[in-house]
Design a protein around this motif. Sequence first.
Motif, PDB file in Angstrom:
ATOM      1  N   TYR A  56       0.824  -1.214   0.000  1.00  9.19           N
ATOM      2  CA  TYR A  56       0.000   0.000   0.000  1.00  9.19           C
ATOM      3  C   TYR A  56       0.855   1.260   0.000  1.00  9.19           C
ATOM      4  N   ALA A  57       2.011   1.236   0.685  1.00  6.46           N
ATOM      5  CA  ALA A  57       2.909   2.401   0.679  1.00  6.46           C
ATOM      6  C   ALA A  57       3.460   2.641  -0.720  1.00  6.46           C
ATOM      7  N   ALA A  58       3.841   1.559  -1.411  1.00  8.47           N
ATOM      8  CA  ALA A  58       4.359   1.705  -2.778  1.00  8.47           C
ATOM      9  C   ALA A  58       3.271   2.234  -3.712  1.00  8.47           C
ATOM     10  N   ALA A  59       2.046   1.726  -3.558  1.00  8.33           N
ATOM     11  CA  ALA A  59       0.940   2.209  -4.394  1.00  8.33           C
ATOM     12  C   ALA A  59       0.675   3.695  -4.122  1.00  8.33           C
ATOM     13  N   SER A  60       0.792   4.101  -2.866  1.00  5.38           N
ATOM     14  CA  SER A  60       0.599   5.505  -2.520  1.00  5.38           C
ATOM     15  C   SER A  60       1.699   6.378  -3.128  1.00  5.38           C
ATOM     16  N   GLU A  61       2.925   5.853  -3.134  1.00  5.17           N
ATOM     17  CA  GLU A  61       4.047   6.604  -3.717  1.00  5.17           C
ATOM     18  C   GLU A  61       3.845   6.823  -5.216  1.00  5.17           C
ATOM     19  N   ILE A  62       3.257   5.844  -5.882  1.00  3.73           N
ATOM     20  CA  ILE A  62       2.986   6.001  -7.313  1.00  3.73           C
ATOM     21  C   ILE A  62       2.078   7.206  -7.542  1.00  3.73           C
ATOM     22  N   VAL A  63       1.056   7.339  -6.726  1.00  2.00           N
ATOM     23  CA  VAL A  63       0.130   8.472  -6.839  1.00  2.00           C
ATOM     24  C   VAL A  63       0.878   9.773  -6.561  1.00  2.00           C
ATOM     25  N   VAL A  66       2.935  11.326  -9.518  1.00  3.87           N
ATOM     26  CA  VAL A  66       2.269  11.854 -10.712  1.00  3.87           C
ATOM     27  C   VAL A  66       2.626  13.330 -10.866  1.00  3.87           C
ATOM     28  N   GLY A  67       3.119  13.676 -12.015  1.00  5.93           N
ATOM     29  CA  GLY A  67       3.465  15.076 -12.299  1.00  5.93           C
ATOM     30  C   GLY A  67       4.876  15.457 -11.889  1.00  5.93           C
ATOM     31  N   ASN A  68       5.590  14.569 -11.180  1.00  6.27           N
ATOM     32  CA  ASN A  68       6.966  14.879 -10.779  1.00  6.27           C
ATOM     33  C   ASN A  68       7.936  14.534 -11.900  1.00  6.27           C
ATOM     34  N   GLU A  75      10.734   4.226 -13.608  1.00  3.81           N
ATOM     35  CA  GLU A  75      10.588   4.093 -12.153  1.00  3.81           C
ATOM     36  C   GLU A  75       9.138   3.852 -11.732  1.00  3.81           C
ATOM     37  N   SER A  76       8.214   4.625 -12.262  1.00  4.14           N
ATOM     38  CA  SER A  76       6.805   4.461 -11.885  1.00  4.14           C
ATOM     39  C   SER A  76       6.273   3.097 -12.298  1.00  4.14           C
ATOM     40  N   LYS A  77       6.667   2.653 -13.501  1.00  2.00           N
ATOM     41  CA  LYS A  77       6.210   1.346 -13.974  1.00  2.00           C
ATOM     42  C   LYS A  77       6.765   0.230 -13.084  1.00  2.00           C
ATOM     43  N   ASP A  78       8.062   0.319 -12.755  1.00  4.61           N
ATOM     44  CA  ASP A  78       8.679  -0.699 -11.891  1.00  4.61           C
ATOM     45  C   ASP A  78       8.038  -0.706 -10.499  1.00  4.61           C
ATOM     46  N   LEU A  79       7.798   0.496  -9.972  1.00  2.00           N
ATOM     47  CA  LEU A  79       7.185   0.607  -8.649  1.00  2.00           C
ATOM     48  C   LEU A  79       5.757   0.070  -8.681  1.00  2.00           C
ATOM     49  N   SER A  80       5.058   0.345  -9.752  1.00  2.00           N
ATOM     50  CA  SER A  80       3.691  -0.146  -9.907  1.00  2.00           C
ATOM     51  C   SER A  80       3.662  -1.673  -9.964  1.00  2.00           C
ATOM     52  N   THR A  81       4.597  -2.258 -10.697  1.00  4.03           N
ATOM     53  CA  THR A  81       4.686  -3.720 -10.801  1.00  4.03           C
ATOM     54  C   THR A  81       4.993  -4.328  -9.434  1.00  4.03           C
ATOM     55  N   TRP A  82       5.939  -3.725  -8.726  1.00  5.32           N
ATOM     56  CA  TRP A  82       6.330  -4.225  -7.408  1.00  5.32           C
ATOM     57  C   TRP A  82       5.153  -4.111  -6.425  1.00  5.32           C
ATOM     58  N   ALA A  83       4.462  -2.966  -6.441  1.00  6.88           N
ATOM     59  CA  ALA A  83       3.321  -2.760  -5.543  1.00  6.88           C
ATOM     60  C   ALA A  83       2.222  -3.780  -5.827  1.00  6.88           C
ATOM     61  N   ALA A  84       1.933  -4.008  -7.091  1.00  7.92           N
ATOM     62  CA  ALA A  84       0.893  -4.971  -7.458  1.00  7.92           C
ATOM     63  C   ALA A  84       1.259  -6.376  -6.977  1.00  7.92           C
ATOM     64  N   ALA A  85       2.535  -6.734  -7.109  1.00  7.62           N
ATOM     65  CA  ALA A  85       2.977  -8.060  -6.654  1.00  7.62           C
ATOM     66  C   ALA A  85       2.847  -8.192  -5.137  1.00  7.62           C
ATOM     67  N   ARG A  86       3.235  -7.151  -4.380  1.00 12.27           N
ATOM     68  CA  ARG A  86       3.121  -7.205  -2.913  1.00 12.27           C
ATOM     69  C   ARG A  86       1.644  -7.253  -2.491  1.00 12.27           C
ATOM     70  N   LEU A  87       0.790  -6.496  -3.158  1.00 13.46           N
ATOM     71  CA  LEU A  87      -0.627  -6.490  -2.791  1.00 13.46           C
ATOM     72  C   LEU A  87      -1.294  -7.826  -3.126  1.00 13.46           C
ATOM     73  N   LYS A  88      -0.884  -8.461  -4.199  1.00 11.58           N
ATOM     74  CA  LYS A  88      -1.406  -9.794  -4.517  1.00 11.58           C
ATOM     75  C   LYS A  88      -0.958 -10.787  -3.448  1.00 11.58           C
ATOM     76  N   GLU A  89       0.315 -10.707  -3.087  1.00 13.31           N
ATOM     77  CA  GLU A  89       0.859 -11.565  -2.032  1.00 13.31           C
ATOM     78  C   GLU A  89       0.079 -11.356  -0.725  1.00 13.31           C
ATOM     79  N   PHE A  90      -0.199 -10.097  -0.403  1.00 12.44           N
ATOM     80  CA  PHE A  90      -0.942  -9.758   0.813  1.00 12.44           C
ATOM     81  C   PHE A  90      -2.362 -10.312   0.763  1.00 12.44           C
ATOM     82  N   ARG A  91      -3.047 -10.135  -0.356  1.00  9.35           N
ATOM     83  CA  ARG A  91      -4.431 -10.631  -0.470  1.00  9.35           C
ATOM     84  C   ARG A  91      -4.482 -12.153  -0.422  1.00  9.35           C
TER      85      ARG A  91
END
Length: 122
Positions: A56-63, A66-68, A75-91
Amino acid sequence: QPVLLLASKSGRQPQADDELRLWYTKPHTIQDLDSAAATTVFAHHESGLVTGAAGYAAASEIVDQVGNVRLDPGESKDLSTWAAARLKEFRDWLETVKTGPGPAGSAPPYGPGWQLDKWDER
């Protein structure tokens, strides 16, 4: 100081060898977070909760990004992929917690309970 009152329709209090099941709700605390002196989180759940928090922290960082302006356009794509993998693992972990047994030696939550009688509603 907490007080437990036991009341029954017959007015009879539990006797020796009677079985009594008691449930209470208490908000979960994490030691050293917001002045909590102890934790109510099971030790074997800590890593799963940390995985979810990291996702959730990584997903928040992606938001927040935006605009930076970034030096690494991927970086955003890699972070998004990593966040999605951690959230799937968590669920997935949450599903195992939901369907699995509780901590070692614990009874099932709320136990088998007792049969409804003429005073109970369905």
